[in-house]
Structure formats: structure tokens, C-alpha cells
Scaffold this motif. Sequence first.
Motif, PDB file in Angstrom:
ATOM      1  N   LYS A  95       0.840  -1.197   0.000  1.00 17.23           N
ATOM      2  CA  LYS A  95       0.000   0.000   0.000  1.00 17.23           C
ATOM      3  C   LYS A  95       0.875   1.247   0.000  1.00 17.23           C
ATOM      4  N   GLN A  96       0.280   2.368  -0.395  1.00 12.73           N
ATOM      5  CA  GLN A  96       1.043   3.614  -0.469  1.00 12.73           C
ATOM      6  C   GLN A  96       1.548   4.049   0.901  1.00 12.73           C
ATOM      7  N   CYS A  97       0.745   3.849   1.935  1.00 21.77           N
ATOM      8  CA  CYS A  97       1.193   4.254   3.272  1.00 21.77           C
ATOM      9  C   CYS A  97       2.356   3.383   3.731  1.00 21.77           C
ATOM     10  N   ASP A  98       2.385   2.106   3.306  1.00 25.78           N
ATOM     11  CA  ASP A  98       3.509   1.226   3.635  1.00 25.78           C
ATOM     12  C   ASP A  98       4.780   1.684   2.921  1.00 25.78           C
ATOM     13  N   ALA A  99       4.629   2.103   1.643  1.00 27.10           N
ATOM     14  CA  ALA A  99       5.779   2.596   0.888  1.00 27.10           C
ATOM     15  C   ALA A  99       6.341   3.845   1.543  1.00 27.10           C
ATOM     16  N   ALA A 100       5.447   4.748   1.976  1.00 20.88           N
ATOM     17  CA  ALA A 100       5.893   5.962   2.667  1.00 20.88           C
ATOM     18  C   ALA A 100       6.594   5.607   3.971  1.00 20.88           C
ATOM     19  N   ALA A 101       6.049   4.611   4.684  1.00 19.70           N
ATOM     20  CA  ALA A 101       6.649   4.188   5.952  1.00 19.70           C
ATOM     21  C   ALA A 101       8.030   3.572   5.733  1.00 19.70           C
TER      22      ALA A 101
END
Length: 312
Positions: A125-131
Motif C-alpha cells: 500500500k502507499q502508506c507502507d511505501a511511505a513508511a
Amino acid sequence: MAASFSSSVKEELAHVEPECSHCEKATLAALVRIEGTLFLSGTGTYRMEVATDSASVARLVIRLLHGLYQLKTDLTVRRSVLHKTPNYLIEVPRQPALADALQDLGILTADGGLELGISPSLVRKQCDAAAYLRGAFLGSGFISNPRSDFHFEIMAETQELAEGLQALMALKGISARIMQRRSSFMVYLKSGEAIMEFLAYVGAHQAALFMEEQRVVKSLRNDVNRLINAEMANQQKTSKAAGAQIAVIREVLSAYGFEKLPPALQDFIRLRVQHPEASLKELGEMSDPPLSKSAINHRVRRLQQMAEEASS
């Protein structure tokens, strides 16, 4: 000692709240990949060390290791004699849960080998990539003070990891480059806009706002400098032209005398001598009655023609 901009960014990032249950794992995975060192014993078991110069990052790593995997850790605070700055060494001793945790974090493959790139399961997910990018910066990120030149980098041990970080940034439209530095690979950004986009993406909103403020200040300063330089260039051009006109006036006066000149040329000569730094436009405004720049130019050309006739 004032904290560096990099340190303040890491301090902010270490306190970003996760958007979902997988974000913390992605952050920890990147931190361990970049700052961790694995030690394999002869019996096939691992122990691990994670080193960082940031107290906030050390606390985050310990909290995540305990909270996500219930791993035992030991913390040692070391102080550099040269730089007089603390370094935090987190030791994770050999324990049954460590190998499974390393596989879950994408550090070890299913067959026990080392993962060179970024495991897709960590960044679905995008939030995982940001994390994950947040953890990578917390591990080895550097950003220069935006009051000076814009520079941003993250160091990775393998080309595959560097390319993985580059790909994660590209998903958000952030264009990063990779350069090999000795045995490591540097993922870097040079554009102030790209750096701000990265900071905002990974959650460092205060740092991004500060960068934007500094970018505006730089832009205004550059505009002022351009205006000053242009004004100085115009003044130099005007002074050079005025000097040439005064030289022509001397030739004309030497050849014809002042009283024999037409009144219009006499008026121009008086103004030019009285105001040697003025532009032709300004001389026209000083005339009585005021004259256009074209009319003043006509008088200058007439004097130049008379000087040429006198010298021929």
C-alpha cells in the motif's frame, strides 16, 4: 550545540503515527536493513546489532522490536571521543523468535538467504511505501540545511536496495538518482521541490514547511540581487555613455565655441555637464520645457556629427 537539520527531520519522523497496522513493520524493516548488522553463529542462529546516532530512532527501534516481535534487546550508549556525540547500539541476542522476525521484515528470504532488494509484501500500500522510505531516511538519510544548497541522500548497501528506494519514490512522482560511492549506493535528490515532496510524503510536514519558507526567502533574495545587478549594469552603461558624450562636447566646443552653437545644443550641454550621471531620459525630464528621449537623442547625434566634421 544546535541540532542539524537532518537531526530535526529524524526527530519529527520518529514520532509519525502509523496509518495502518503494517506501516510500523515497513519502517522497522527499512531501519534494520540499513542500520542493522547480522551475525551468524556456527549453529545457524543469528544475533543482530542496530546502531544509530539518534536517541529518538533508538527508542523507536526498541519499541518496534518489542511491540511487533517481542524480541529481547540490550542498549549500550557509546560516546565518540572525536565528535563527542552519543551513539546508540541496540543488541538483539540470539533467541528463537529472531529468525522468523527477520524473514517477516524482509531481511532474510524463506530459504535463509539475505534479501538484497525490498520485499514486495512490505510495500503493498502507499502508506507502507511511505513508511518504508521514512525508515530508510531514519537509518541513513541526510539533508542539508535548506538555508544553503539543497541536497538530500540516503545510503544503501546494495544496488538492489537503492533501486528499490528509487522505485518507491517514483511511485509518488519523486525523481531520484543513484550514484555508487565506494562499496555503497547513494540515492539522492538535488531539487528543492523534490526534497519537499519527499518530506511531506513520509510525514515530515514541519520540515517541509520550513524548506518552503527558505525557498521563498532564497527566491526573493535572488530577485533582489538580479534587480541590483541590473541597476548597476544600467548605471555603468549610462556612465559610459555620458563620458562619451562629454568627450564629444569637448571636441565640439574646441572647434566651434559655445556661443556659436544653437540654443538647443547649448541647453543640452549645460544639462549634461551639470548632471554627468543622468540618463538621456532624465536629462529630457530636466529640460525646460521637458523633452522626449528621442528629442534628446537627436541633440546627441547632432553633436556627434559636428565632432566628426571638425576632425575630418
